[in-house]
Design an enzyme around this catalytic site. Structure first.
Site, PDB file in Angstrom:
ATOM      1  N   ASP A 311      18.590  28.764  63.059  1.00 26.68           N
ATOM      2  CA  ASP A 311      18.996  28.318  61.734  1.00 26.68           C
ATOM      3  C   ASP A 311      19.401  29.482  60.840  1.00 26.68           C
ATOM      4  O   ASP A 311      18.831  30.576  60.916  1.00 26.68           O
ATOM      5  CB  ASP A 311      17.820  27.562  61.091  1.00 26.68           C
ATOM      6  CG  ASP A 311      18.142  27.035  59.712  1.00 26.68           C
ATOM      7  OD1 ASP A 311      19.040  26.181  59.607  1.00 26.68           O
ATOM      8  OD2 ASP A 311      17.505  27.481  58.739  1.00 26.68           O
ATOM      9  N   GLU A 364      23.659  28.706  64.060  1.00 29.83           N
ATOM     10  CA  GLU A 364      24.240  28.073  62.884  1.00 29.83           C
ATOM     11  C   GLU A 364      24.706  29.214  61.984  1.00 29.83           C
ATOM     12  O   GLU A 364      23.922  29.799  61.244  1.00 29.83           O
ATOM     13  CB  GLU A 364      23.225  27.196  62.146  1.00 29.83           C
ATOM     14  CG  GLU A 364      23.869  26.408  61.009  1.00 29.83           C
ATOM     15  CD  GLU A 364      23.095  26.427  59.711  1.00 29.83           C
ATOM     16  OE1 GLU A 364      23.525  25.759  58.756  1.00 29.83           O
ATOM     17  OE2 GLU A 364      22.072  27.120  59.620  1.00 29.83           O
TER      18      GLU A 364
END
EC number: 2.4.1.18
Length: 637
Positions: A311, A364
């Protein structure tokens, strides 16, 4: 080194462990630090170099004075000790005496299990689970290869289904339901929003405190193993969202762990995230890197996770992320790149692929940082794949426009191919696109209800045909109308609506066609797998392109992004013979109007779009069609 390791080893850290820890390369600290149960007790180890003393307190002595740990004499800052009478399931914390003499109780950073929030203690725990996923584990290197289909169903465990009204589900009770549903829908993988223990449920797991512990909200660690095992036995891979970018400042957690900024930077210009109000890891501290490396390998080794979606990589890479001028500190060269974070990410990916060459790391990363999914030896960051945020933003921006205006935004659709093969991309329609006032996917489609559902079918049809692996957040497959909320469950009653049930059927059929035809997935990361047929027809808002796999069977995809039926629309194809209409989003079974081409047509020997053969098609309104080359003459691509 990739297999499971026992939690019953009672030896203290040896000199080699300490060396690797201090070097930042130890990737298996999870069975050397924290609490390790042995015969008649447990050994404890915790890093707190600036503490005056550390004691272990817990339920085993009624949360009394506890027992002291001893500071190693090697300047490692590690405190160790063995304590009799600690049993499986006992609660404990580390009582840290800070430099000023004040005391604070901290959860174990390496705990395998924690109390269910809002309680915050750690549990002494010996993992005991017999895996049944040997067939999956033996085959997953082949099943997850770059030339295989990957269609990911993104799930928040607490709000997918709640079998007991008003209560969070358990890992065990959700396992067969999720496996059956995902398998029936044809997805290849489930991606779980972070399950690492987190104090605030509303953070969806993105504010983690327990980097080695599945959240106790849903049951013990073995139950999480059961969930992964069940999905594997159903032939479904498991991707875990993992957050090495920041952590919350809760008093029991990592923040100011030994009375100083140990895991995070002390200067708020480096150590505090202004957007997320959380602490930023200090990647320049080797022991912190070893902690994070061990967390990553913990999920792969112990829990058989098949990929880690990392993330907020952009927030790690840039020192000025989310900051204004004067709110950040440049690197030693005067730039905004976080050199320590870059080094950590490269080390992370090297360690993961070294020990588990059959898994993936997925970034990401929302900027144009070069070579995110290229090997470190070529200067890349070493990730296996990267989310294609540009494709997502451009496509959703295009489709929000009334079809009459889409001709002015045609380039939003065609631009993505210019960079589609610069990285190994995943196309994400994730949870981030249905929260914070953005509305649901269906709510962002213009027109009346029929047109909105036709528009969403066309979005998915275009997405499944576009180069790149696929990701769809739960609820999108049946056009949930409300914006997602983590409280409650998806609106499953909506499937009583024929349009929503038909949309779900469309997604399932897209998955099946995508998996069945190598042309749609084998060269997702290679420009040889894509060829434009008709990309310039902005006035009609039509796209046509070929997906190719080198096996002689091309798939033609034609998209009409207006509600007008277009007759005798000529599209070039590379070969003669019959081209079967394999899928049509306007099919009546999908809630469409039934406009199509009667199952397909023979190609005519009339050149078009630089190709030797052509089809004169009827294009349905707001429709996407897939034509599979069944047989015929020619075939050169």
């Amino acid at each position: 080194m990739g297999g499971d390791r026992s939690d019953q080893r009672a030896a203290l850290l040896d000199a080699h462990d300490v060396y690797l820890f201090r070097e930042g390369s130890h990737a298996r600290l999870y069975d050397r630090m924290g609490c390790v149960l042995g015969e008649g007790g447990a050994r404890f180890a915790v890093w707190a170099p600036n503490a005056r003393s550390v004691r272990v307190v817990g339920s085993f002595d009624g949360w009394g004075e506890g027992a002291p740990l001893v500071l190693r004499a090697d300047d490692s800052g590690l405190w160790e000790g063995e304590l009799a009478g600690v049993a499986h399931g006992d609660l404990y914390k580390f009582r840290v005496e800070r430099a000023d003499g004040s005391l604070i109780d901290k959860a174990d950073p390496y705990a395998v299990y924690a109390e269910a929030p809002p309680a915050t203690a750690s549990r002494a725990w010996r993992l005991d689970y017999a895996w049944g996923d040997g067939d999956w584990m033996a085959a997953r290197g082949r099943l997850q290869a770059a030339d295989r289909a990957m269609s990911i169903y993104e799930v928040h465990l607490g709000s997918w289904r709640r079998p007991r009204a008003g209560q969070l589900p358990g890992y065990r009770e959700i396992a067969p339901l999720l496996a059956e549903y995902v398998r029936a829908m044809g997805f290849t993988h489930v991606e779980l929003l972070p399950v690492a223990e987190h104090p605030f449920y509303g953070s969806w797991g993105y504010q983690s405190t327990g980097y080695f512990a599945p959240s106790a909200r849903y049951g013990p660690p073995e139950d999480f193993m059961f969930l992964v095992d069940t999905l594997h036995q159903a032939g479904i891979g498991v991707i875990l969202d993992w957050v090495p970018s920041h952590f919350p400042s809760d008093a029991h957690g990592l923040a100011e762990f030994d009375g100083t900024h140990l895991y995070e930077h002390a200067d708020p210009r480096q150590g505090y995230h202004p957007e997320w109000h959380s602490c930023i890891f200090n990647y320049g501290r080797h022991e912190v890197c070893a902690f994070l490396l061990s967390s990553a390998l913990n999920w792969l080794d112990r829990y058989h996770i098949d990929a880690l979606r990392v993330d907020a990589v952009a927030s790690m890479l840039y020192l000025d992320y989310g900051r204004r001028a004067g709110e950040w500190i440049p690197n030693r060269h005067g730039g905004k790149e976080n050199l320590e974070a870059v080094a950590f990410l490269r080390r992370l990916n090297e360690a993961v692929y070294r020990d588990h060459p059959d898994v993936h790391t997925i970034a990401e990363e929302s900027t144009a940082w070069p070579m995110v999914s290229r090997p470190t030896y070529l200067g890349g960051l070493g990730f296996g794949m990267k989310w294609n945020m540009g494709w997502m933003h451009d496509t959703l921006d295009y489709l929000k426009h009334d079809p009459i205006y889409r001709k002015f935004h045609h380039g939003r659709l065609t631009f993505s191919i210019w960079y589609a093969f610069q990285e190994n991309f995943v196309l994400p329609l994730s949870h981030d696109e249905v929260v914070y006032g953005k509305g649901s996917l269906i709510a962002r489609m213009p027109g009346d209800d029929w047109q909105r559902f036709a528009g969403l079918r066309s979005l998915f049809g275009y997405m499944w045909a576009h180069p790149g692996k696929k990701l769809l957040f739960m609820g999108g497959e049946f056009g949930q109308r409300a914006e997602w909320t983590h409280e409650g469950e998806l609106d499953w009653a909506a499937l009583d609506n024929p349009l929503q049930a038909a949309l779900r059927l469309w997604v399932g059929d897209l998955n099946r066609l995508y998996r069945e035809h190598p042309a749609l997935h084998a060269l997702d990361f290679d420009p040889a797998g894509f060829r434009w047929v008709d990309s310039e027809n902005a006035d009609d808002s039509v796209l046509a392109f070929l997906r190719l796999a080198g096996d002689g069977r091309a798939v033609l995809v034609v998209c009409n992004f207006t509600p007008l039926v277009r007759h005798n629309y000529v599209v070039g194809v590379p070969a003669g013979g019959f081209w079967r209409e394999a899928l049509n989003s306007d099919g009546m079974a999908y809630g469409g109007s039934g406009v199509g081409n009667f199952g397909g047509m023979e190609a005519a020997p009339a050149p078009a779009h630089g190709l030797p053969w052509s089809l004169a098609l009827t294009l349905p309104p707001l429709g996407v069609m897939y034509f599979v080359q069944e047989s015929g003459d020619g075939g050169g691509h």
